[in-house]
Design a protein around this motif. Structure first.
Motif, PDB file in Angstrom:
ATOM      1  N   SER A 212       0.832  -1.186   0.000  1.00  0.00           N
ATOM      2  CA  SER A 212       0.000   0.000   0.000  1.00  0.00           C
ATOM      3  C   SER A 212       0.877   1.248   0.000  1.00  0.00           C
ATOM      4  CB  SER A 212      -0.887  -0.004   1.248  1.00  0.00           C
ATOM      5  OG  SER A 212      -1.431   1.256   1.484  1.00  0.00           O
TER       6      SER A 212
ATOM      7  N   GLU B  52      -6.874   3.600   5.352  1.00  0.00           N
ATOM      8  CA  GLU B  52      -7.190   2.165   5.374  1.00  0.00           C
ATOM      9  C   GLU B  52      -8.694   1.939   5.456  1.00  0.00           C
ATOM     10  OE1 GLU B  52      -5.248  -0.394   4.775  1.00  0.00           O
ATOM     11  OE2 GLU B  52      -3.496   0.876   4.572  1.00  0.00           O
TER      12      GLU B  52
ATOM     13  N   ARG C 281     -10.056   2.451   1.969  1.00  0.00           N
ATOM     14  CA  ARG C 281      -9.763   1.298   1.121  1.00  0.00           C
ATOM     15  C   ARG C 281     -10.618   0.093   1.507  1.00  0.00           C
ATOM     16  NH1 ARG C 281      -3.964  -1.448   0.223  1.00  0.00           N
ATOM     17  NH2 ARG C 281      -4.060  -1.455   2.467  1.00  0.00           N
TER      18      ARG C 281
ATOM     19  N   GLY D 218      -4.102   1.859  -5.618  1.00  0.00           N
ATOM     20  CA  GLY D 218      -2.763   1.372  -5.316  1.00  0.00           C
ATOM     21  C   GLY D 218      -1.685   1.967  -6.209  1.00  0.00           C
TER      22      GLY D 218
END
Length: 160
Positions: A36, A56, A59, A125
């Motif tokens: 990441s 996070e 995501r 990404g």
């Protein structure tokens, strides 16, 4: 070579039973820490813990909502038949819908200019250099703009 570590995370399709007091079913997933771009930045002290946590979570919502492109055919079972009251939505479908709403609400909270870098770096990404080129930004501006976007995300998710 980047380090690999074993993390235990709840898979988006796993069901959480709020009435159950015992341990929940968890899947073990091997995560490459260097995979990441935001984890890479955080490991070098360029992001705060709140910024990393917010990234996070974005995501996770993106993955839970199933917004990424599929590269193969879906071999899932056919949806269940309709009952008298209409189609019955499963808990996994409701979790996907909630994640989809949270993802889009988070990007709306970040704003139109900053949502692009969030999507490219956090969800796609893509490296910061590649995102800068694709967006037509000057070199070395991506880290600053991503930091501002992550601050807004942290406020949205309540982590900062």
């Amino acid at each position: 070579m980047t380090a690999r570590r074993l993390e235990t995370r709840l898979h988006p399709d796993d069901r959480i039973d709020p009435g159950k007091t015992g341990p929940q079913v968890m899947r073990h997933v091997t995560v490459n820490v260097g995979e990441s771009p935001i984890a890479w930045l955080a490991s070098r002290g360029l992001l705060s813990a709140a910024q990393l946590s917010a990234g996070e979570r974005l995501r996770a919502d993106y993955e839970r909502a199933g917004l990424s492109a599929r590269v193969t055919m879906r071999w899932d079972a056919a949806p269940p038949g309709k009952s008298r009251g209409g189609a019955q939505a499963s808990d996994a479908s409701l979790a996907r819908i909630d994640a989809h709403r949270r993802f889009h609400a988070a990007l709306d909270a970040v704003g139109p200019g900053l949502a692009d870098i969030c999507w490219r770096v956090i969800c796609g990404g893509e490296g910061i250099g590649g995102a800068e080129k694709a967006l037509g930004w000057p070199a070395r501006s991506g880290k600053l703009v991503l930091g501002l976007a992550l601050d807004r995300l942290a406020r949205f998710y309540g982590t900062g």
